[in-house]
Design a protein around this motif. Structure first.
Motif, PDB file in Angstrom:
ATOM      1  N   MET A   1      78.357 -25.428  48.417  1.00 54.92           N
ATOM      2  CA  MET A   1      78.527 -24.358  49.400  1.00 54.92           C
ATOM      3  C   MET A   1      79.964 -24.413  49.910  1.00 54.92           C
ATOM      4  O   MET A   1      80.466 -25.485  50.230  1.00 54.92           O
ATOM      5  CB  MET A   1      77.561 -24.526  50.572  1.00 54.92           C
ATOM      6  N   VAL A   2      80.613 -23.241  49.958  1.00 50.59           N
ATOM      7  CA  VAL A   2      81.974 -23.151  50.477  1.00 50.59           C
ATOM      8  C   VAL A   2      81.971 -22.136  51.616  1.00 50.59           C
ATOM      9  O   VAL A   2      81.668 -20.963  51.393  1.00 50.59           O
ATOM     10  CB  VAL A   2      82.969 -22.712  49.377  1.00 50.59           C
ATOM     11  N   VAL A   3      82.278 -22.591  52.830  1.00 51.14           N
ATOM     12  CA  VAL A   3      82.345 -21.709  53.992  1.00 51.14           C
ATOM     13  C   VAL A   3      83.742 -21.103  54.029  1.00 51.14           C
ATOM     14  O   VAL A   3      84.744 -21.819  54.014  1.00 51.14           O
ATOM     15  CB  VAL A   3      82.034 -22.473  55.296  1.00 51.14           C
ATOM     16  N   LEU A   4      83.802 -19.761  54.072  1.00 55.83           N
ATOM     17  CA  LEU A   4      85.071 -19.044  53.967  1.00 55.83           C
ATOM     18  C   LEU A   4      85.567 -18.452  55.279  1.00 55.83           C
ATOM     19  O   LEU A   4      86.764 -18.204  55.430  1.00 55.83           O
ATOM     20  CB  LEU A   4      84.932 -17.895  52.960  1.00 55.83           C
ATOM     21  N   TYR A   5      84.664 -18.175  56.216  1.00 61.25           N
ATOM     22  CA  TYR A   5      85.047 -17.404  57.396  1.00 61.25           C
ATOM     23  C   TYR A   5      84.088 -17.704  58.532  1.00 61.25           C
ATOM     24  O   TYR A   5      82.889 -17.867  58.309  1.00 61.25           O
ATOM     25  CB  TYR A   5      84.986 -15.915  57.045  1.00 61.25           C
ATOM     26  N   GLU A   6      84.605 -17.772  59.745  1.00 58.06           N
ATOM     27  CA  GLU A   6      83.780 -17.903  60.936  1.00 58.06           C
ATOM     28  C   GLU A   6      84.119 -16.757  61.878  1.00 58.06           C
ATOM     29  O   GLU A   6      85.280 -16.570  62.237  1.00 58.06           O
ATOM     30  CB  GLU A   6      84.022 -19.239  61.633  1.00 58.06           C
ATOM     31  N   ALA A   7      83.109 -15.994  62.257  1.00 61.42           N
ATOM     32  CA  ALA A   7      83.280 -14.876  63.194  1.00 61.42           C
ATOM     33  C   ALA A   7      82.415 -15.122  64.415  1.00 61.42           C
ATOM     34  O   ALA A   7      81.373 -15.748  64.329  1.00 61.42           O
ATOM     35  CB  ALA A   7      82.872 -13.566  62.531  1.00 61.42           C
ATOM     36  N   TYR A   8      82.844 -14.582  65.537  1.00 64.67           N
ATOM     37  CA  TYR A   8      82.066 -14.718  66.767  1.00 64.67           C
ATOM     38  C   TYR A   8      81.231 -13.486  67.068  1.00 64.67           C
ATOM     39  O   TYR A   8      80.641 -13.387  68.121  1.00 64.67           O
ATOM     40  CB  TYR A   8      82.989 -15.068  67.942  1.00 64.67           C
ATOM     41  N   ARG A   9      81.206 -12.548  66.104  1.00 64.82           N
ATOM     42  CA  ARG A   9      80.327 -11.381  66.205  1.00 64.82           C
ATOM     43  C   ARG A   9      79.641 -11.173  64.866  1.00 64.82           C
ATOM     44  O   ARG A   9      80.272 -11.236  63.808  1.00 64.82           O
ATOM     45  CB  ARG A   9      81.128 -10.129  66.576  1.00 64.82           C
ATOM     46  N   ALA A  10      78.345 -10.890  64.919  1.00 65.34           N
ATOM     47  CA  ALA A  10      77.555 -10.702  63.697  1.00 65.34           C
ATOM     48  C   ALA A  10      78.048  -9.516  62.879  1.00 65.34           C
ATOM     49  O   ALA A  10      78.092  -9.597  61.647  1.00 65.34           O
ATOM     50  CB  ALA A  10      76.079 -10.520  64.046  1.00 65.34           C
ATOM     51  N   ASP A  11      78.435  -8.415  63.522  1.00 67.16           N
ATOM     52  CA  ASP A  11      78.850  -7.234  62.766  1.00 67.16           C
ATOM     53  C   ASP A  11      80.078  -7.504  61.900  1.00 67.16           C
ATOM     54  O   ASP A  11      80.185  -6.980  60.783  1.00 67.16           O
ATOM     55  CB  ASP A  11      79.087  -6.034  63.689  1.00 67.16           C
TER      56      ASP A  11
END
Length: 144
Positions: A84-94
């Motif tokens: 698994m490679v995590v590419l992005y973290e956002a603080y909003r689901a949309d």
């Protein structure tokens, strides 16, 4: 050094600006964080080449979003996914859902030898109550 991708709302978050994440880093050879530190509007410019690189070395690739990467990683390994490679973290689901859909659409339009394994367009069943949402790819069947 990994960079974190940030949306406009992320830039106002003190944890993002200080470099601290709300999720603990997982030390595991099959779990990787390649989170890019760019504005949401520039994220695909950085994420697409990462996806392309993995697609050139793995036969099976899946794009997903989750609020719990550690738990999701464990669930996917039970289904045969190797990395698994995590590419992005956002603080909003949309934002996470939009990026997932864009990445799935991009991957389907590319002329790679093996298509990605996603059947749906993305964004299904992601919790909107959480404050962190992670875009990731899953990999299995590495080419030798």
């Amino acid at each position: 050094m990994a960079r974190k991708v940030m949306s406009l709302s992320d830039r106002a978050n003190p944890e993002t600006l200080s470099g601290r994440s709300t999720q603990p880093h997982i030390e595991h050879p099959l779990y990787t964080e390649k989170i890019q530190a760019v504005h949401r509007d520039e994220a695909m410019h950085y994420i697409k080449p990462i996806l392309d690189g993995y697609r050139s070395h793995w036969d099976s690739v899946y794009v997903g979003v989750t609020t719990e990467p550690k738990l999701r990683y464990k669930q996917h390994t039970r289904n045969g996914w190797e990395q698994m490679v995590v590419l992005y973290e956002a603080y909003r689901a949309d934002i996470a859902i939009d990026l997932e859909r864009d990445l799935i659409d991009y991957a389907h339009r590319c002329r790679f030898r093996n298509p990605i394994t996603n059947i749906n367009p993305g964004g299904e069943s992601l919790s909107t109550k959480e404050t962190s949402h992670f875009l990731y790819i899953l990999l299995k069947d590495k080419r030798l």
